[in-house]
Each structure stands twice: as C-alpha cells, then as structure tokens.
Write a protein that holds these residues in place. Structure first.
Motif, short mmCIF file in Angstrom:
data_model
loop_
_atom_site.label_atom_id
_atom_site.label_comp_id
_atom_site.label_asym_id
_atom_site.label_seq_id
_atom_site.Cartn_x
_atom_site.Cartn_y
_atom_site.Cartn_z
N THR A 186 109.52 5.82 87.19
CA THR A 186 109.91 4.76 88.11
C THR A 186 109.03 4.86 89.34
O THR A 186 108.65 5.95 89.76
N VAL A 187 108.69 3.71 89.91
CA VAL A 187 107.89 3.66 91.13
C VAL A 187 108.67 2.81 92.12
O VAL A 187 108.75 1.59 91.97
N GLU A 188 109.28 3.48 93.11
CA GLU A 188 110.15 2.78 94.04
C GLU A 188 109.69 3.02 95.48
O GLU A 188 109.22 4.12 95.79
N PRO A 189 109.86 2.02 96.32
CA PRO A 189 109.52 2.22 97.74
C PRO A 189 110.36 3.34 98.33
O PRO A 189 111.53 3.51 97.99
N GLN A 222 98.19 10.81 80.51
CA GLN A 222 99.59 10.43 80.71
C GLN A 222 100.49 11.65 80.60
O GLN A 222 101.44 11.80 81.37
N PHE A 223 100.17 12.52 79.65
CA PHE A 223 100.95 13.75 79.53
C PHE A 223 100.85 14.58 80.80
O PHE A 223 101.86 15.10 81.30
N SER A 224 99.63 14.68 81.35
CA SER A 224 99.45 15.44 82.59
C SER A 224 100.32 14.88 83.70
O SER A 224 100.94 15.63 84.45
N ILE A 225 100.38 13.57 83.80
CA ILE A 225 101.17 12.94 84.85
C ILE A 225 102.65 13.27 84.67
O ILE A 225 103.32 13.71 85.61
N LEU A 226 103.16 13.07 83.47
CA LEU A 226 104.58 13.36 83.22
C LEU A 226 104.87 14.85 83.45
O LEU A 226 105.92 15.21 84.01
N ALA A 275 108.79 8.81 90.19
CA ALA A 275 109.75 9.78 89.66
C ALA A 275 109.78 9.70 88.14
O ALA A 275 109.51 8.65 87.55
N LEU A 276 110.09 10.82 87.52
CA LEU A 276 110.20 10.87 86.06
C LEU A 276 111.52 10.25 85.64
O LEU A 276 112.59 10.67 86.08
N ALA A 277 111.46 9.24 84.79
CA ALA A 277 112.67 8.62 84.25
C ALA A 277 113.19 9.47 83.08
O ALA A 277 112.45 10.28 82.53
N PRO A 278 114.46 9.29 82.71
CA PRO A 278 115.02 10.05 81.59
C PRO A 278 114.16 9.93 80.33
O PRO A 278 113.87 10.92 79.65
N ASP A 279 113.74 8.70 80.01
CA ASP A 279 112.89 8.50 78.84
C ASP A 279 111.56 9.26 78.98
O ASP A 279 111.01 9.74 77.99
N GLY A 280 111.09 9.35 80.21
CA GLY A 280 109.84 10.06 80.44
C GLY A 280 110.00 11.55 80.20
O GLY A 280 109.11 12.20 79.64
N LEU A 281 111.15 12.07 80.61
CA LEU A 281 111.40 13.51 80.39
C LEU A 281 111.48 13.82 78.90
O LEU A 281 110.89 14.80 78.43
N SER A 282 112.20 12.96 78.17
CA SER A 282 112.33 13.23 76.73
C SER A 282 110.99 13.05 76.04
O SER A 282 110.63 13.81 75.14
N LEU A 323 99.69 4.53 86.31
CA LEU A 323 101.15 4.55 86.30
C LEU A 323 101.74 3.28 85.70
O LEU A 323 102.87 3.28 85.21
N LYS A 324 100.96 2.20 85.70
CA LYS A 324 101.50 0.92 85.24
C LYS A 324 101.98 0.95 83.79
O LYS A 324 103.10 0.52 83.51
N PRO A 325 101.14 1.44 82.83
CA PRO A 325 101.66 1.50 81.46
C PRO A 325 102.88 2.42 81.33
O PRO A 325 103.78 2.12 80.54
N LEU A 326 102.91 3.49 82.11
CA LEU A 326 104.05 4.41 82.04
C LEU A 326 105.31 3.75 82.59
O LEU A 326 106.40 3.91 82.03
N ALA A 327 105.17 3.00 83.67
CA ALA A 327 106.30 2.30 84.25
C ALA A 327 106.79 1.20 83.31
O ALA A 327 107.98 0.99 83.13
N ARG A 328 105.83 0.52 82.67
CA ARG A 328 106.15 -0.56 81.74
C ARG A 328 107.00 -0.04 80.59
O ARG A 328 107.93 -0.70 80.11
N GLU A 329 106.69 1.19 80.15
CA GLU A 329 107.44 1.80 79.05
C GLU A 329 108.72 2.48 79.52
O GLU A 329 109.44 3.06 78.72
#
Lengths: 150, 150
Positions: free
Chosen positions: B84-87, B41-45, B98-105, B74-80
């Motif tokens: 974000t996973v958008e069309p 997960q860290f690698s992905i972020l 895309a990396l969400a603000p919470d993901g960046l922090s 990506l599902k657990p990451l999106a759930r938290e």
DNA sequence: CGCCAATAGGAGCATATGCTCGTATCGTTC
DNA sequence: GAACGATACGAGCATATGCTCCTATTGGCG
C-alpha cells in the motif's frame, strides 16, 4: 535499533550486484556524458571498433545482452548516424551492424573520458582489487545457469 | 583470430558489472517466477518485511535505487495489492509504503525459492567466494563518486 | 507572520531490459 | 524440390532505470 542485524536479504547476491551496477553505471554514464554517450552505448561502439562489423546477435552475445535489447539499443545510435544496420548480402535473415565514421569519431572522443573514469575508479578501489573484481564477475557468467535457455 | 587480445574494453569495470548483473538478474528472476515476482520486486517486499513501512525515498535508498525508479516499481506491486502507498499523516509531502497482507504471504511463498537460488549459486560459485564478492560489491558503493549529486 | 531553502514526490520523457509471438530465411534431409 | 527444424530478427508488451521539470509541504529565519 532497526532489524538490520536480522535481515537475511543483506546476503542476496543479486541485490548486491544490482546495487553496485546501478551505482557504477550512473557513475560511468556521468563520466561519458560530455561525449554524448551512455556507458552501454560506449561499450557497443567500442566492441564494434575492436571487432569490426557483426550481426545484432553476435554483438548482443559479446556484452551478454538480450538480442532484442541490443536491437532497441542500436536504434538511438543508428538515428544519430553512429552505426549502420544493413541487411547482410550473404544471409538475408541477418542484419549487419557496423561502426559509421561519426561513430568512430564519437568513440574516440569518449575514449579518454572512459580511460579517466577507469583510472579514477581504480585509484579509489584499488587496481588489483578491480582486476580481481572483474575476474570474479566474469566467473559469475560461468556458473552455468543459462537463464536464456528455453 | 579475432582482435580480442588487443581489446582494452575487456577491462571495463562497468561492462563487467553490467554483464554479470544482467546474467544473475535473469537467473534470479527465473528462480522466483513460480511465485510471480521479479527479483527486484522480491527485494522490495523483503526490505519492507524486515524494516517495516517507510517512505518511497527511504526504500529507494535502501536498495540504492533512484527515487523515481522506486515509485514506478511500486506501481505493479500496488496494483496487485502486495503493498500500500498512502500519504503520511505526519508529513503530507511524504507517501508511506507498507507491506500488505497479500504482499507478506507472497514474500513468504517466494522466500524458499530465493533461499534455494542462493544455495544453488553459492554451491557453484563457492560460498566464501560469494561472500567476498558481496563485500567487494558493497565496497564499490563506498568509492564516493555519488553519481546522483548535481 | 511572511519568505525561502530544503524535502518528498509526481509527470513526462528517453533509454534499458527482456519476454512472447510471428516472419523470413537457411540448410539439411528425404 | 518439398518439408522441416534451426537461425536471425521485428513488433508489441511490460517492467526497469533515471533524468528534468514541476508542485506541495515543511521547517527555519528574519
């Protein structure tokens, strides 16, 4: 240009290892597919063939796999009759894994496929390089982090 | 004595790689646990942070992971709410990660833990050795077996 | 314009991986 | 021989991994 040049994640030892493991794992899986075995399953049968019957935990240690993972990995093999998992007479806590006759013949079917895959890899990667890589990877296991402790 | 000396399976390139990957993966997972992230997960972020938003397939390629595996990772990451996973507006087949603000922090929280793990590994394994190992592992990806092709 | 190969992805399946918690057993110790 | 810590597992959970089959969309080509 991308920001690749400034990506510190390129130096992640773990990512490098996982990428290579996924890649080579898929390659070995494919090479062994005609025998109906995954690479991990082949490893299990091969170890049982080389060292004889043993407990689930010993087998798990032998390929640096978690005990519970080994237990679930044995289920498809037992279902196919390639291994037997029987309670130990000496220690009723333990369950003894043994190579069944079908497992031995399956392993023997897969053996030339494995040998050819080894040869193909070492042809492309370099025989000496491969040996050094294996030694290097074995060295990783000796770094003493013991992630399974506590 | 055991039959270890005659065990040809000790030379299995794939087993050596998997063992080391399991070991180091568990070690990195443990190091990153205080941040609530697995190593993968860290690698992905981290990749999203370094390269910006991209499609699921591009992200999967970047860490040599199967497209469908990336989708489920990506599902657990999106759930938290970490990604974000958008069309995509441009190509309605594609979905943009895309990396969400919470993901960046979260990534910034994990970053010092990752750096310390890197340092601890390289202290024990050798800095030059680690760099050579990574280069060697990258070389494995260039052996051209392409296990994903038909 | 209509057809079609290629592309991006989802659903469902099976295995892989390893955690926590709980159970049964063993060996030792008092 | 009762108590207790250690040992060997199983169950259930969650994520990881990647396959096949399927759908939607795109872009090119006649």
């Amino acid at each position: 240009m991308t920001t690749a040049a400034t990506d510190p994640g390129e130096a992640c030892n773990n990512l490098a290892l996982r990428r290579a493991a996924r890649y080579l794992g898929a390659t070995y899986d494919r090479a062994l597919a005609p025998a109906g075995l995954r690479a991990t399953q082949f490893s299990i049968l091969q170890k049982l063939s080389a060292y004889g019957e043993m407990t689930i935990g010993s087998l798990a240690d032998m390929i640096s796999m978690d005990r519970t993972t080994m237990a679930s990995n044995l289920k498809p093999l037992a279902r196919e009759g390639l291994v037997t998992v029987e309670p130990s007479a000496a220690d009723r806590r333990a369950r003894i894994v043994a190579l069944a006759p079908d497992g031995l013949s399956r392993m023997k079917t897969a053996l030339p496929l494995w040998r050819e895959m080894q040869a193909r890899f070492e042809e492309r990667f370099g025989q000496g390089e491969a040996a050094r890589l294996r030694a290097c990877l074995d060295g990783v296991l000796d770094t003493g982090f013991e992630p399974w402790a506590e």
